[in-house]
Design a protein around this motif. Structure first.
Motif, mmCIF file in Angstrom:
data_model
loop_
_atom_site.group_PDB
_atom_site.id
_atom_site.type_symbol
_atom_site.label_atom_id
_atom_site.label_comp_id
_atom_site.label_asym_id
_atom_site.label_seq_id
_atom_site.Cartn_x
_atom_site.Cartn_y
_atom_site.Cartn_z
ATOM 1 N N UNK A 1 10.319 8.482 -2.100
ATOM 2 C CA UNK A 1 8.913 8.849 -2.304
ATOM 3 C C UNK A 1 8.829 9.783 -3.508
ATOM 4 N N UNK A 2 7.682 9.788 -4.181
ATOM 5 C CA UNK A 2 7.473 10.689 -5.321
ATOM 6 C C UNK A 2 6.018 11.120 -5.374
ATOM 7 N N UNK A 3 5.805 12.370 -5.735
ATOM 8 C CA UNK A 3 4.477 12.789 -6.129
ATOM 9 C C UNK A 3 4.305 12.260 -7.547
ATOM 10 N N UNK A 4 3.264 11.470 -7.778
ATOM 11 C CA UNK A 4 3.071 10.900 -9.119
ATOM 12 C C UNK A 4 2.043 11.675 -9.919
ATOM 13 N N UNK A 5 1.358 12.604 -9.284
ATOM 14 C CA UNK A 5 0.439 13.427 -10.041
ATOM 15 C C UNK A 5 -0.554 14.174 -9.183
ATOM 16 N N UNK B 1 0.834 -1.217 0.000
ATOM 17 C CA UNK B 1 0.000 0.000 0.000
ATOM 18 C C UNK B 1 0.866 1.264 0.000
ATOM 19 N N UNK B 2 1.649 1.446 -1.071
ATOM 20 C CA UNK B 2 2.599 2.574 -1.104
ATOM 21 C C UNK B 2 1.979 3.878 -1.608
ATOM 22 N N UNK B 3 0.841 4.285 -1.020
ATOM 23 C CA UNK B 3 0.159 5.472 -1.510
ATOM 24 C C UNK B 3 -0.219 6.395 -0.374
ATOM 25 N N UNK C 1 6.244 3.311 -7.365
ATOM 26 C CA UNK C 1 5.817 4.517 -8.090
ATOM 27 C C UNK C 1 4.747 4.145 -9.122
ATOM 28 N N UNK C 2 4.976 3.045 -9.832
ATOM 29 C CA UNK C 2 4.008 2.602 -10.841
ATOM 30 C C UNK C 2 2.679 2.261 -10.177
ATOM 31 N N UNK C 3 2.750 1.638 -9.024
ATOM 32 C CA UNK C 3 1.533 1.284 -8.301
ATOM 33 C C UNK C 3 0.730 2.542 -7.956
ATOM 34 N N UNK C 4 1.411 3.572 -7.479
ATOM 35 C CA UNK C 4 0.730 4.830 -7.156
ATOM 36 C C UNK C 4 0.148 5.465 -8.417
ATOM 37 N N UNK C 5 0.865 5.352 -9.533
ATOM 38 C CA UNK C 5 0.340 5.878 -10.803
ATOM 39 C C UNK C 5 -0.916 5.114 -11.214
#
Length: 182
Positions: free
Chosen positions: A152-156, A43-45, A108-112
């Motif tokens: 961590x990254x903001x993905x959008x 749950x990486x979001x 990151x892809x999962x969050x996207x």
């Protein structure tokens, strides 16, 4: 609208008005994001919702980033007004967890994928949205404001609201230009 029709006809809409999703509709959107593919069940979001005064706070974060870069007046104006293109903006952040089999990029892809699922859930309920990216996602002061650290990254930024117009039909594409068989 059935699921296949939704997926085959998805279009981003840049002109959104009140109302934004709320109550059960918003809960469905968040739950759809939580169903994104998630190797390792990490749950990486993290979803940060800005509406009302929250959009003013988001505008201040973006404006501070633009000012710290000594941006031109047009960029400053864009930063000030960006969060007001829709009644709700959800910042989606990949919160990376250390795991021997699930690298940061996969999280990151999962969050996207969560962003896409959330947008589809909004459309399925009669709302619309668009997914914004750009330099501000990576700006150190924006990252700091959202507690984004390390991998961590903001993905959008997912803008949501009620469509002001009817979406245009999606363009037809020649599948042979995108598909190969081994």
């Amino acid at each position: 609208m059935d699921a296949l029709e939704l997926l085959l006809n998805r279009r981003s809409m840049g002109k959104l008005k009140e109302p934004a999703p709320e109550g059960k509709a918003l809960e469905n959107i968040i739950r759809a994001g939580l169903r994104a593919p998630d190797h390792g069940n990490l749950t990486p979001w993290k979803f940060v919702i800005a509406q009302g005064d929250g959009r003013k706070k988001l505008a201040a974060i973006l404006l501070a980033a633009a000012q710290s870069d000594d941006s031109e007046a047009a960029v400053l104006e864009k930063a000030k007004h960006a969060p007001f293109r829709a009644p709700m903006v959800i910042t989606v952040i990949a919160k990376v967890k250390s795991h021997p089999k699930v690298p940061a990029v996969e999280q990151h892809w999962s969050a996207a994928c969560a962003v896409e699922a959330m947008q589809m859930a909004a459309v399925a309920q009669g709302f619309q949205g668009f997914w914004r990216s750009g330099n501000w996602m990576f700006h150190p002061s924006v990252r700091e404001a959202f507690g984004v650290q390390g991998d961590d990254e903001i993905v959008g930024f997912l803008y949501l609201g009620t469509p002001e117009t009817t979406p245009m039909s999606p363009p037809e594409r020649d599948l042979s230009q995108f598909v190969e068989f081994l």
